[in-house]
Design a protein around this motif. Structure first.
Motif, PDB file in Angstrom:
ATOM      1  N   ILE A 101      -3.187  13.239   8.108  1.00  0.00           N
ATOM      2  CA  ILE A 101      -4.096  12.239   7.533  1.00  0.00           C
ATOM      3  C   ILE A 101      -3.306  11.085   6.925  1.00  0.00           C
ATOM      4  O   ILE A 101      -3.613   9.909   7.156  1.00  0.00           O
ATOM      5  N   GLY A 102      -2.272  11.409   6.148  1.00  0.00           N
ATOM      6  CA  GLY A 102      -1.489  10.357   5.516  1.00  0.00           C
ATOM      7  C   GLY A 102      -0.787   9.458   6.515  1.00  0.00           C
ATOM      8  O   GLY A 102      -0.841   8.221   6.414  1.00  0.00           O
ATOM      9  N   LEU A 103      -0.112  10.046   7.508  1.00  0.00           N
ATOM     10  CA  LEU A 103       0.620   9.240   8.481  1.00  0.00           C
ATOM     11  C   LEU A 103      -0.312   8.424   9.366  1.00  0.00           C
ATOM     12  O   LEU A 103      -0.012   7.276   9.712  1.00  0.00           O
ATOM     13  N   THR A 104      -1.456   9.004   9.739  1.00  0.00           N
ATOM     14  CA  THR A 104      -2.397   8.243  10.571  1.00  0.00           C
ATOM     15  C   THR A 104      -2.972   7.073   9.791  1.00  0.00           C
ATOM     16  O   THR A 104      -3.127   5.969  10.328  1.00  0.00           O
ATOM     17  N   THR A 105      -3.271   7.278   8.523  1.00  0.00           N
ATOM     18  CA  THR A 105      -3.740   6.174   7.681  1.00  0.00           C
ATOM     19  C   THR A 105      -2.681   5.091   7.570  1.00  0.00           C
ATOM     20  O   THR A 105      -2.975   3.897   7.691  1.00  0.00           O
ATOM     21  N   ALA A 106      -1.434   5.499   7.365  1.00  0.00           N
ATOM     22  CA  ALA A 106      -0.334   4.534   7.274  1.00  0.00           C
ATOM     23  C   ALA A 106      -0.202   3.728   8.562  1.00  0.00           C
ATOM     24  O   ALA A 106       0.028   2.506   8.535  1.00  0.00           O
ATOM     25  N   ILE A 124       0.863  -1.169   0.000  1.00  0.00           N
ATOM     26  CA  ILE A 124       0.000   0.000   0.000  1.00  0.00           C
ATOM     27  C   ILE A 124       0.904   1.224   0.000  1.00  0.00           C
ATOM     28  O   ILE A 124       1.783   1.351   0.855  1.00  0.00           O
ATOM     29  N   VAL A 125       0.700   2.121  -0.941  1.00  0.00           N
ATOM     30  CA  VAL A 125       1.494   3.345  -1.002  1.00  0.00           C
ATOM     31  C   VAL A 125       0.626   4.512  -0.562  1.00  0.00           C
ATOM     32  O   VAL A 125      -0.452   4.735  -1.116  1.00  0.00           O
ATOM     33  N   VAL A 126       1.109   5.240   0.428  1.00  0.00           N
ATOM     34  CA  VAL A 126       0.432   6.448   0.892  1.00  0.00           C
ATOM     35  C   VAL A 126       1.227   7.648   0.394  1.00  0.00           C
ATOM     36  O   VAL A 126       2.426   7.763   0.673  1.00  0.00           O
ATOM     37  N   ALA A 167     -10.569   5.650   5.599  1.00  0.00           N
ATOM     38  CA  ALA A 167      -9.694   5.470   4.439  1.00  0.00           C
ATOM     39  C   ALA A 167      -9.067   4.083   4.470  1.00  0.00           C
ATOM     40  O   ALA A 167      -8.992   3.385   3.444  1.00  0.00           O
ATOM     41  N   ALA A 168      -8.621   3.648   5.650  1.00  0.00           N
ATOM     42  CA  ALA A 168      -8.026   2.315   5.782  1.00  0.00           C
ATOM     43  C   ALA A 168      -9.046   1.224   5.490  1.00  0.00           C
ATOM     44  O   ALA A 168      -8.713   0.179   4.907  1.00  0.00           O
ATOM     45  N   ASP A 169     -10.311   1.450   5.876  1.00  0.00           N
ATOM     46  CA  ASP A 169     -11.351   0.470   5.561  1.00  0.00           C
ATOM     47  C   ASP A 169     -11.524   0.332   4.047  1.00  0.00           C
ATOM     48  O   ASP A 169     -11.723  -0.778   3.530  1.00  0.00           O
ATOM     49  N   HIS A 184       4.142   1.809   2.376  1.00  0.00           N
ATOM     50  CA  HIS A 184       5.223   2.701   1.954  1.00  0.00           C
ATOM     51  C   HIS A 184       4.649   4.102   1.838  1.00  0.00           C
ATOM     52  O   HIS A 184       3.610   4.306   1.197  1.00  0.00           O
ATOM     53  N   VAL A 185       5.303   5.074   2.472  1.00  0.00           N
ATOM     54  CA  VAL A 185       4.864   6.467   2.420  1.00  0.00           C
ATOM     55  C   VAL A 185       5.866   7.267   1.606  1.00  0.00           C
ATOM     56  O   VAL A 185       7.080   7.170   1.825  1.00  0.00           O
TER      57      VAL A 185
END
Length: 361
Positions: free
Chosen positions: A25-30, A17-19, A343-345, A41-42
């Protein structure tokens, strides 16, 4: 405490999964995805150490919990986030914070939807409210945005998330042979990504003054003049673990890209903040305030509301799911855990569908 967002167990996904984007928002999703067992991978233009980059909003945030919307899904995100952030109080990452909030009308207080979510919620009497408006008091919290971002980054890395700096021109650029889902958490970047070009994305310019004032222990949010001038508001937000730094604001200038701080506005901000919180000054004057610096940042907003949705695209001959998660504007930290969880769901659904498709082949 190791799982403030909750842990979902399961087999490790082989697909990556690439964020894109390393804001809150991005880091919390990761982090949520990594806790669910995915390889994440971010890649981002800005990383948590870039605290003073004007093009990146997360480190500039007041990062207190104070609802900005009555939209059902945003209320859901903010409710979830408050619960998760409360779990960080014993660690010192979040600080309990009494709040006084004023508005011109009850609609400016979003019709009190959070009265049963926030603790010690009380409607203020008319004589307690400035400018003939309305107001409430409640117990909230704040986090120190730069410190908190670095904590999330560390949590991600401890779970094997790779985080690299990269200036992404198009989401398709990050798709590799093992990439199954891309999360677009680029905020204002979605305006210029060549395969997104979301013209609804717009900045909301904010100007703040950082003041060292260790005696300030409460937050004030005053938009009681918003019916006269919606571009101006007054807010005072102490930052935890900061040596007594308090954020004084501010403004709410939709569509403005003006990068230079307005010294006259800074003076006005300090004057109005001082009326609300005299502890900001050693002698009751603006000159008695210990000013650290002026700051200008741009909240990543979106006309019509935030975008959280999945779309499937053909990239170099195969299907890739894109999960868009951006446009939350001034509510990034206080909506972060709820928005990131949903988003993760969407990511999990896409991976399961991909696995089912592979099994049928």
């Amino acid at each position: 405490m190791t799982t403030p967002a909750g842990t979902t167990t399961g087999p490790l996904a082989q697909d990556e999964i690439v964020v894109v984007g390393a804001g809150v928002i991005g880091l919390t999703t990761a982090l949520i995805l990594a806790r669910r067992g995915y390889r994440v991978h971010v890649v981002a233009k800005n990383l948590p150490e870039d605290e003073l980059d004007q093009d990146w909003s997360s480190p500039w945030a007041g990062a207190n919990w104070c609802p900005f919307s009555a939209e059902e899904r945003v209320c859901r995100w903010e409710t979830e986030s408050l619960a998760r952030l409360r779990e960080l109080i014993p660690m010192g990452l979040a600080m309990p914070l009494p709040v006084l909030r004023y508005a011109a009308t009850d609609s400016g207080l979003h019709n009190h939807w959070y009265k049963d979510v926030a603790k010690n919620y009380r409607r203020l009497r008319p004589d307690e409210c400035p400018n003939g408006g309305v107001g409430v008091s409640f117990e909230s919290l704040s986090v120190n945005a730069p410190v908190y971002l670095k904590w999330i980054e560390a949590q991600c890395r401890a779970l094997g998330v790779t985080i690299v700096r990269g200036d992404v021109a198009a989401l398709s650029d990050v798709v590799k042979p093992m990439t199954r889902v891309v999360v677009n958490a680029t905020g204002l970047g979605s305006l210029t990504l060549t395969d997104v070009l979301d013209t609804a994305v717009e900045p909301i310019r904010g100007q703040i003054v950082l003041v060292r004032a260790p005696k300030v222990k409460r937050c004030v949010m005053d938009s009681s003049r918003s019916d006269v001038d919606p571009t101006r508001s007054t807010y005072i937000i102490p930052r935890p673990n900061s040596g007594g730094v308090t954020i004084c604001g501010g403004c709410y200038e939709v569509g403005s890209w003006e990068r230079k701080a307005d010294s006259k506005l800074s003076r006005k901000i300090l004057e109005e903040c001082l009326v609300h919180v005299p502890e900001l000054s050693s002698d009751g004057t603006v000159e008695g305030m210990d000013v650290i610096r002026e700051c200008v940042g741009f909240r990543p907003s979106r006309a019509g509301g935030p975008r959280l949705e999945r779309e499937d695209r053909a990239v170099r001959g195969r299907r890739v799911a894109i999960v868009h998660a951006y446009g939350i504007g001034p509510a990034g930290f206080q909506a972060s855990w709820g928005m990131a969880k949903e988003a993760a769901d969407l990511v999990s659904d896409a991976v399961l569908e991909s696995a089912a498709l592979k099994a049928r082949l």
